[in-house]
Each structure stands twice: as C-alpha cells, then as structure tokens.
Design a protein around this motif. Sequence first.
Motif, PDB file in Angstrom:
ATOM      1  N   ALA A 178      19.193 -72.329 -50.366  1.00 47.34           N
ATOM      2  CA  ALA A 178      18.826 -70.951 -50.684  1.00 47.34           C
ATOM      3  C   ALA A 178      18.355 -70.237 -49.418  1.00 47.34           C
ATOM      4  O   ALA A 178      17.721 -70.846 -48.550  1.00 47.34           O
ATOM      5  N   PRO A 179      18.671 -68.955 -49.299  1.00 41.31           N
ATOM      6  CA  PRO A 179      18.242 -68.203 -48.111  1.00 41.31           C
ATOM      7  C   PRO A 179      16.727 -68.231 -47.893  1.00 41.31           C
ATOM      8  O   PRO A 179      16.265 -68.296 -46.756  1.00 41.31           O
ATOM      9  N   ILE A 180      15.964 -68.212 -48.981  1.00 38.79           N
ATOM     10  CA  ILE A 180      14.507 -68.241 -48.823  1.00 38.79           C
ATOM     11  C   ILE A 180      14.047 -69.574 -48.226  1.00 38.79           C
ATOM     12  O   ILE A 180      13.085 -69.618 -47.463  1.00 38.79           O
ATOM     13  N   SER A 181      14.746 -70.645 -48.543  1.00 42.69           N
ATOM     14  CA  SER A 181      14.398 -71.948 -47.966  1.00 42.69           C
ATOM     15  C   SER A 181      14.692 -71.967 -46.469  1.00 42.69           C
ATOM     16  O   SER A 181      13.932 -72.544 -45.692  1.00 42.69           O
ATOM     17  N   LYS A 182      15.787 -71.330 -46.076  1.00 42.78           N
ATOM     18  CA  LYS A 182      16.087 -71.246 -44.651  1.00 42.78           C
ATOM     19  C   LYS A 182      15.004 -70.465 -43.931  1.00 42.78           C
ATOM     20  O   LYS A 182      14.539 -70.860 -42.860  1.00 42.78           O
ATOM     21  N   ASP A 183      14.561 -69.360 -44.538  1.00 43.53           N
ATOM     22  CA  ASP A 183      13.470 -68.579 -43.942  1.00 43.53           C
ATOM     23  C   ASP A 183      12.199 -69.420 -43.817  1.00 43.53           C
ATOM     24  O   ASP A 183      11.491 -69.349 -42.812  1.00 43.53           O
ATOM     25  N   MET A 184      11.918 -70.218 -44.841  1.00 47.20           N
ATOM     26  CA  MET A 184      10.721 -71.061 -44.803  1.00 47.20           C
ATOM     27  C   MET A 184      10.845 -72.143 -43.731  1.00 47.20           C
ATOM     28  O   MET A 184       9.875 -72.425 -43.014  1.00 47.20           O
ATOM     29  N   ARG A 185      12.022 -72.738 -43.585  1.00 49.84           N
ATOM     30  CA  ARG A 185      12.231 -73.740 -42.533  1.00 49.84           C
ATOM     31  C   ARG A 185      12.064 -73.107 -41.151  1.00 49.84           C
ATOM     32  O   ARG A 185      11.437 -73.699 -40.270  1.00 49.84           O
ATOM     33  N   ASP A 186      12.605 -71.895 -40.992  1.00 49.95           N
ATOM     34  CA  ASP A 186      12.454 -71.186 -39.717  1.00 49.95           C
ATOM     35  C   ASP A 186      10.978 -70.912 -39.424  1.00 49.95           C
ATOM     36  O   ASP A 186      10.518 -71.059 -38.287  1.00 49.95           O
ATOM     37  N   GLN A 187      10.240 -70.511 -40.453  1.00 45.14           N
ATOM     38  CA  GLN A 187       8.814 -70.223 -40.289  1.00 45.14           C
ATOM     39  C   GLN A 187       8.048 -71.489 -39.897  1.00 45.14           C
ATOM     40  O   GLN A 187       7.190 -71.447 -39.020  1.00 45.14           O
ATOM     41  N   VAL A 188       8.364 -72.603 -40.538  1.00 45.22           N
ATOM     42  CA  VAL A 188       7.716 -73.873 -40.185  1.00 45.22           C
ATOM     43  C   VAL A 188       7.997 -74.208 -38.730  1.00 45.22           C
ATOM     44  O   VAL A 188       7.085 -74.564 -37.975  1.00 45.22           O
ATOM     45  N   TYR A 189       9.250 -74.075 -38.315  1.00 49.73           N
ATOM     46  CA  TYR A 189       9.619 -74.382 -36.934  1.00 49.73           C
ATOM     47  C   TYR A 189       8.896 -73.461 -35.948  1.00 49.73           C
ATOM     48  O   TYR A 189       8.334 -73.921 -34.950  1.00 49.73           O
TER      49      TYR A 189
ATOM     50  N   MET B 227       6.093 -71.787 -36.325  1.00 49.52           N
ATOM     51  CA  MET B 227       4.654 -72.058 -36.282  1.00 49.52           C
ATOM     52  C   MET B 227       4.360 -73.372 -35.558  1.00 49.52           C
ATOM     53  O   MET B 227       3.355 -73.481 -34.842  1.00 49.52           O
ATOM     54  N   MET B 228       5.239 -74.361 -35.717  1.00 50.62           N
ATOM     55  CA  MET B 228       5.056 -75.610 -34.981  1.00 50.62           C
ATOM     56  C   MET B 228       5.151 -75.362 -33.486  1.00 50.62           C
ATOM     57  O   MET B 228       4.359 -75.891 -32.710  1.00 50.62           O
ATOM     58  N   ARG B 229       6.129 -74.553 -33.086  1.00 45.41           N
ATOM     59  CA  ARG B 229       6.307 -74.240 -31.662  1.00 45.41           C
ATOM     60  C   ARG B 229       5.120 -73.468 -31.098  1.00 45.41           C
ATOM     61  O   ARG B 229       4.820 -73.557 -29.919  1.00 45.41           O
ATOM     62  N   GLN B 230       4.428 -72.717 -31.971  1.00 40.78           N
ATOM     63  CA  GLN B 230       3.248 -71.961 -31.544  1.00 40.78           C
ATOM     64  C   GLN B 230       1.986 -72.816 -31.548  1.00 40.78           C
ATOM     65  O   GLN B 230       0.915 -72.335 -31.202  1.00 40.78           O
ATOM     66  N   GLY B 231       2.097 -74.068 -31.982  1.00 41.29           N
ATOM     67  CA  GLY B 231       0.961 -74.982 -31.947  1.00 41.29           C
ATOM     68  C   GLY B 231       0.126 -75.013 -33.213  1.00 41.29           C
ATOM     69  O   GLY B 231      -0.996 -75.530 -33.199  1.00 41.29           O
ATOM     70  N   ALA B 232       0.635 -74.497 -34.316  1.00 40.23           N
ATOM     71  CA  ALA B 232      -0.117 -74.492 -35.572  1.00 40.23           C
ATOM     72  C   ALA B 232      -0.189 -75.903 -36.159  1.00 40.23           C
ATOM     73  O   ALA B 232       0.740 -76.700 -36.018  1.00 40.23           O
ATOM     74  N   SER B 233      -1.291 -76.193 -36.817  1.00 44.05           N
ATOM     75  CA  SER B 233      -1.448 -77.495 -37.484  1.00 44.05           C
ATOM     76  C   SER B 233      -0.692 -77.477 -38.808  1.00 44.05           C
ATOM     77  O   SER B 233      -0.294 -76.417 -39.298  1.00 44.05           O
ATOM     78  N   ASN B 234      -0.519 -78.659 -39.387  1.00 41.26           N
ATOM     79  CA  ASN B 234       0.161 -78.756 -40.684  1.00 41.26           C
ATOM     80  C   ASN B 234      -0.561 -77.921 -41.731  1.00 41.26           C
ATOM     81  O   ASN B 234       0.074 -77.242 -42.540  1.00 41.26           O
TER      82      ASN B 234
END
Length: 160
Positions: free
Chosen positions: A59-70, A72-79
């Motif tokens: 689903a497109p929303i899942s792709k958006d969520m995966r992109d957001q996780v990636y 935020m990880m690159r920005q140094g956010a914690s789980n």
Amino acid sequence: MRVAMLLLLAAFWLAGPASAEVQEVYDFDTRAEEQRYQQLISELRCPKCQNQNIADSNAPISKDMRDQVYRMMRQGASNEEIVDDLVARFGEFVQYKPPVDKRTIVLWAFPAIAAIGGFLVVAGVLWRARRRNEQDSALSDDEKRRAERILKDQGGSSDR
C-alpha cells in the motif's frame, strides 16, 4: 494455432512487468542498522491493510511509513521516537503491541477475563447438571416403600 501461441506469449511478456513487485533500496552504513530497520518495519501495522505489517504491505501509505522510518533513522532518532512519531501521525493502531496503560488495560486483560469467564460458565453448567441428576435420582418416601414391597414380593416368590 501458431498465431494463438504467439498472442499468448506476448500477453505473458506484457503482463510480467505489471505484476513485478517493487523493492525499495535503502543504503545502510552497517548491518546492525539494516536489521534495526527491518525490525521496526515488521513491528508496525499498515493502517490500510490492517492485518499486515508495513514491511509486507504494498500500500502507498506503507511505503510512506517505511520512508519515514528510514529518514528518521538517518537523522539519529531512537526506535521509541520513530514509533511515537508514527503513532502521533496514524494512531495507536499502527502498533502490534500497544503499551499497557489505562486506555489499553482491557485489551491486555481480555484474554484472561475471557478464560476465567469461560471456566465459570462451564463450572456453572456442570454444577446445575449434577444437582438436577441428584434431584432426579432421589426417591420419595412413597417410592421407596413401593420399591421395597416389589423387592419383597419378588424375593418371596423365588424361594418357593
């Protein structure tokens, strides 16, 4: 026959790219980061698919969520920060394991409540059935006297 075979092959050839799954490619510095990403996206539920995590959903929303996780990880956010951001954006539904708090205590306690309730129902049914059988099998005084008379009559006639 040959024309039909060629048309069939052409149809499969054209349908191939349409059914191909799109795989996202993210660059990770370490294997640990990639594993962390995979763990996060497997623990988050797709708001559209509902019974599928965002790792498996197309689903497109899942792709958006995966992109957001990636991102935020690159920005140094914690789980925890990543999950909190997605919960704030999509609601607690995106968590497969919502935290135990006053709003979700019934959700967490329901299996135990249902098991205890089921046990009580079964125990009540068995108790009632046992009481009913005991009442049905108990003879009144008149029935006992009659039974004794019948037994005496049968016993006396067999001796002769």
